[in-house]
Design a protein around this motif. Structure first.
Motif, PDB file in Angstrom:
ATOM      1  N   THR A  73       6.824   4.462   7.214  1.00  0.00           N
ATOM      2  CA  THR A  73       5.512   3.880   6.900  1.00  0.00           C
ATOM      3  C   THR A  73       5.597   3.221   5.535  1.00  0.00           C
ATOM      4  OG1 THR A  73       4.163   5.276   8.321  1.00  0.00           O
ATOM      5  CG2 THR A  73       3.132   4.514   6.290  1.00  0.00           C
ATOM      6  N   LEU A  74       5.071   2.003   5.437  1.00  0.00           N
ATOM      7  CA  LEU A  74       5.102   1.275   4.167  1.00  0.00           C
ATOM      8  C   LEU A  74       3.707   1.219   3.560  1.00  0.00           C
ATOM      9  CD1 LEU A  74       7.394  -1.756   5.131  1.00  0.00           C
ATOM     10  CD2 LEU A  74       8.060   0.513   4.293  1.00  0.00           C
ATOM     11  N   ILE A  75       3.617   1.697   2.343  1.00  0.00           N
ATOM     12  CA  ILE A  75       2.386   1.562   1.574  1.00  0.00           C
ATOM     13  C   ILE A  75       2.618   0.371   0.650  1.00  0.00           C
ATOM     14  CG2 ILE A  75       0.848   2.655  -0.100  1.00  0.00           C
ATOM     15  CD1 ILE A  75       0.821   4.109   2.553  1.00  0.00           C
ATOM     16  N   VAL A  76       1.800  -0.652   0.804  1.00  0.00           N
ATOM     17  CA  VAL A  76       2.050  -1.913   0.103  1.00  0.00           C
ATOM     18  C   VAL A  76       0.921  -2.184  -0.889  1.00  0.00           C
ATOM     19  CG1 VAL A  76       2.567  -4.351   0.374  1.00  0.00           C
ATOM     20  CG2 VAL A  76       3.221  -2.746   2.174  1.00  0.00           C
ATOM     21  N   ASP A  77       1.310  -2.247  -2.160  1.00  0.00           N
ATOM     22  CA  ASP A  77       0.390  -2.481  -3.266  1.00  0.00           C
ATOM     23  C   ASP A  77       0.224  -3.997  -3.431  1.00  0.00           C
ATOM     24  OD1 ASP A  77      -0.881  -2.614  -5.737  1.00  0.00           O
ATOM     25  OD2 ASP A  77       0.588  -1.371  -6.795  1.00  0.00           O
ATOM     26  N   ARG A  78      -0.819  -4.561  -2.853  1.00  0.00           N
ATOM     27  CA  ARG A  78      -1.142  -5.999  -2.776  1.00  0.00           C
ATOM     28  C   ARG A  78      -0.296  -6.692  -1.707  1.00  0.00           C
ATOM     29  NH1 ARG A  78      -4.624  -7.476  -6.429  1.00  0.00           N
ATOM     30  NH2 ARG A  78      -4.660  -6.598  -8.522  1.00  0.00           N
TER      31      ARG A  78
ATOM     32  N   VAL B 212       0.626  -0.401   5.790  1.00  0.00           N
ATOM     33  CA  VAL B 212      -0.662  -0.113   5.155  1.00  0.00           C
ATOM     34  C   VAL B 212      -0.748  -0.860   3.830  1.00  0.00           C
ATOM     35  CG1 VAL B 212      -2.129   1.717   4.211  1.00  0.00           C
ATOM     36  CG2 VAL B 212      -0.677   2.174   6.213  1.00  0.00           C
ATOM     37  N   VAL B 213      -1.792  -1.650   3.663  1.00  0.00           N
ATOM     38  CA  VAL B 213      -1.943  -2.481   2.466  1.00  0.00           C
ATOM     39  C   VAL B 213      -3.124  -1.996   1.636  1.00  0.00           C
ATOM     40  CG1 VAL B 213      -2.598  -4.799   1.701  1.00  0.00           C
ATOM     41  CG2 VAL B 213      -0.873  -4.518   3.499  1.00  0.00           C
ATOM     42  N   LEU B 214      -2.896  -1.878   0.338  1.00  0.00           N
ATOM     43  CA  LEU B 214      -3.987  -1.590  -0.597  1.00  0.00           C
ATOM     44  C   LEU B 214      -4.324  -2.865  -1.356  1.00  0.00           C
ATOM     45  CD1 LEU B 214      -2.936   1.337  -0.021  1.00  0.00           C
ATOM     46  CD2 LEU B 214      -3.718   1.906  -2.316  1.00  0.00           C
ATOM     47  N   GLU B 215      -5.603  -3.190  -1.384  1.00  0.00           N
ATOM     48  CA  GLU B 215      -6.060  -4.387  -2.086  1.00  0.00           C
ATOM     49  C   GLU B 215      -7.186  -4.026  -3.039  1.00  0.00           C
ATOM     50  OE1 GLU B 215      -5.099  -7.430  -2.345  1.00  0.00           O
ATOM     51  OE2 GLU B 215      -3.737  -7.801  -0.654  1.00  0.00           O
ATOM     52  N   GLY B 216      -7.445  -4.922  -3.972  1.00  0.00           N
ATOM     53  CA  GLY B 216      -8.558  -4.716  -4.898  1.00  0.00           C
ATOM     54  C   GLY B 216      -8.353  -5.487  -6.185  1.00  0.00           C
TER      55      GLY B 216
ATOM     56  N   THR C  27      -2.321   1.077  -7.847  1.00  0.00           N
ATOM     57  CA  THR C  27      -0.939   1.461  -8.089  1.00  0.00           C
ATOM     58  C   THR C  27      -0.783   2.980  -8.096  1.00  0.00           C
ATOM     59  OG1 THR C  27      -0.617  -0.606  -9.240  1.00  0.00           O
ATOM     60  CG2 THR C  27       1.038   1.099  -9.608  1.00  0.00           C
ATOM     61  N   SER C  28      -1.677   3.698  -8.788  1.00  0.00           N
ATOM     62  CA  SER C  28      -1.539   5.167  -8.761  1.00  0.00           C
ATOM     63  C   SER C  28      -1.847   5.718  -7.378  1.00  0.00           C
ATOM     64  CB  SER C  28      -2.392   5.849  -9.840  1.00  0.00           C
ATOM     65  OG  SER C  28      -3.547   5.140 -10.117  1.00  0.00           O
ATOM     66  N   GLN C  29      -2.799   5.123  -6.682  1.00  0.00           N
ATOM     67  CA  GLN C  29      -3.097   5.613  -5.329  1.00  0.00           C
ATOM     68  C   GLN C  29      -1.924   5.373  -4.375  1.00  0.00           C
ATOM     69  OE1 GLN C  29      -5.532   7.509  -4.358  1.00  0.00           O
ATOM     70  NE2 GLN C  29      -6.725   7.410  -6.249  1.00  0.00           N
ATOM     71  N   SER C  30      -1.277   4.230  -4.489  1.00  0.00           N
ATOM     72  CA  SER C  30      -0.141   3.947  -3.592  1.00  0.00           C
ATOM     73  C   SER C  30       0.931   5.010  -3.740  1.00  0.00           C
ATOM     74  CB  SER C  30       0.493   2.591  -3.912  1.00  0.00           C
ATOM     75  OG  SER C  30      -0.464   1.605  -4.042  1.00  0.00           O
ATOM     76  N   THR C  31       1.239   5.344  -4.988  1.00  0.00           N
ATOM     77  CA  THR C  31       2.261   6.354  -5.257  1.00  0.00           C
ATOM     78  C   THR C  31       1.850   7.704  -4.662  1.00  0.00           C
ATOM     79  OG1 THR C  31       2.506   5.201  -7.359  1.00  0.00           O
ATOM     80  CG2 THR C  31       3.677   7.290  -7.128  1.00  0.00           C
ATOM     81  N   ARG C  32       0.598   8.068  -4.840  1.00  0.00           N
ATOM     82  CA  ARG C  32       0.118   9.348  -4.305  1.00  0.00           C
ATOM     83  C   ARG C  32       0.178   9.366  -2.780  1.00  0.00           C
ATOM     84  NH1 ARG C  32      -3.285  12.231  -8.184  1.00  0.00           N
ATOM     85  NH2 ARG C  32      -4.302  13.301  -6.464  1.00  0.00           N
ATOM     86  N   LEU C  33      -0.186   8.247  -2.147  1.00  0.00           N
ATOM     87  CA  LEU C  33      -0.200   8.225  -0.679  1.00  0.00           C
ATOM     88  C   LEU C  33       1.205   8.367  -0.107  1.00  0.00           C
ATOM     89  CD1 LEU C  33      -2.908   5.495   0.100  1.00  0.00           C
ATOM     90  CD2 LEU C  33      -3.155   7.980   0.206  1.00  0.00           C
ATOM     91  N   VAL C  34       2.178   7.756  -0.758  1.00  0.00           N
ATOM     92  CA  VAL C  34       3.566   7.897  -0.293  1.00  0.00           C
ATOM     93  C   VAL C  34       3.970   9.377  -0.339  1.00  0.00           C
ATOM     94  CG1 VAL C  34       5.981   7.373  -0.847  1.00  0.00           C
ATOM     95  CG2 VAL C  34       4.267   5.545  -0.867  1.00  0.00           C
ATOM     96  N   LYS C  35       3.652  10.031  -1.459  1.00  0.00           N
ATOM     97  CA  LYS C  35       3.992  11.455  -1.595  1.00  0.00           C
ATOM     98  C   LYS C  35       3.313  12.297  -0.523  1.00  0.00           C
ATOM     99  CE  LYS C  35       4.086  13.914  -5.517  1.00  0.00           C
ATOM    100  NZ  LYS C  35       3.563  14.284  -6.878  1.00  0.00           N
ATOM    101  N   LYS C  36       2.024  12.021  -0.315  1.00  0.00           N
ATOM    102  CA  LYS C  36       1.244  12.775   0.667  1.00  0.00           C
ATOM    103  C   LYS C  36       1.832  12.623   2.074  1.00  0.00           C
ATOM    104  CE  LYS C  36      -1.750  14.924   0.048  1.00  0.00           C
ATOM    105  NZ  LYS C  36      -1.708  16.414  -0.099  1.00  0.00           N
ATOM    106  N   LEU C  37       2.160  11.387   2.438  1.00  0.00           N
ATOM    107  CA  LEU C  37       2.733  11.148   3.769  1.00  0.00           C
ATOM    108  C   LEU C  37       4.033  11.914   3.945  1.00  0.00           C
ATOM    109  CD1 LEU C  37       2.035   7.328   4.082  1.00  0.00           C
ATOM    110  CD2 LEU C  37       1.236   9.056   5.704  1.00  0.00           C
TER     111      LEU C  37
END
Ligand code: NYM
Length: 212
Positions: free
Chosen positions: A95-100, A12-16, A23-33
């Motif tokens: 699951t990998l949450i990828v910031d950029r 899962v990639v976050l872009e913007g 960056t804060s959302q990526s950290t939160r999503l990892v915790k949530k998962l």
């Protein structure tokens, strides 16, 4: 253990734009998962810990100057040096949450005027994300958020060009998230989409390659 039946994690990639809240959302999503029973880890690009990453970091801090093409290739190489690690983590059920990811690579270099196809070429064959979440915010609003940190690229006029490049790059599969809302509301928009994706991957969707 989640991996015992051979099911894999999701990429899962976050872009913007800079300051969109990735960056804060990526950290939160990892915790949530993790809370919901999906093993998850955070990756980010550039990964400044490698030798190549240190060259990139020095360039971003303006401690070194590099030709635009050269730094583009360094950003890509920095993703390639993580490819096999990412693949083995995914195959082991994480699951990998990828910031950029590669989209940042293309958007930021295209914003400097480099040809989009040239920019995409070095990233062809990286792992293709199962989900791209685009945290959508206007360049003006992003620039008001606690100010920019002073790194290269953190200027309103440049960010407008990056936003245009992302527009060209994005396809119908991207999920566009309204990133102008509160931290909680931004996360809320992503949670369902993310869990659907994690389930699909767990149920056997196969990994594919980027831009091939
Ligand atoms: N960036 C990031 C690029 O120009 N190309 C790339 O391939 C990647 C991954 O680096 N302004 C830019 C975008 C950011 C900067 O990223 C540093 P971050 O997320 O602020 O650490």
């Amino acid at each position: 253990d989640k991996c015992s039946n051979g099911s894999r994690g999701a990429l899962v990639v976050l872009e913007g734009l800079d300051r969109c809240g990735k960056t804060s959302q990526s950290t939160r999503l990892v915790k949530k998962l993790e809370e919901l029973g999906y093993p998850a880890e955070l990756f980010r690009f550039p990964d400044r810990n490698t030798v190549i990453g240190k060259m990139i970091s020095s360039y971003l801090n303006s401690d070194s100057q590099l030709d635009d093409h050269t730094v583009h290739l360094l950003f890509s190489a920095n993703r390639w040096e993580k490819r096999s690690l990412m693949e083995s983590k995914l195959q082991s059920g994480i699951t990998l949450i990828v910031d950029r990811y590669a989209y940042s690579g293309v958007a930021f270099s295209a914003a400097k005027g480099l040809d989009i196809e040239w920019c995409k070429a070095p990233d062809m064959g990286l792992l293709a994300p199962d989900l791209v979440l685009y945290l959508d915010i206007s360049p003006e609003k992003a620039s008001e958020r606690g100010g920019y940190g002073g790194e290269r690229y953190e200027q309103l006029e440049f960010q407008k060009k990056v936003a245009q490049a992302y527009q060209v790059l994005r396809d119908a599969s991207w999920k566009i998230i309204d990133a102008s809302l509160s931290v909680e509301d931004v996360e809320e928009q992503m949670r369902g989409i993310l869990l659907d994706c994690a389930k699909t991957c767990r149920n056997g969707k196969s990994l594919s390659q980027l831009w091939l």
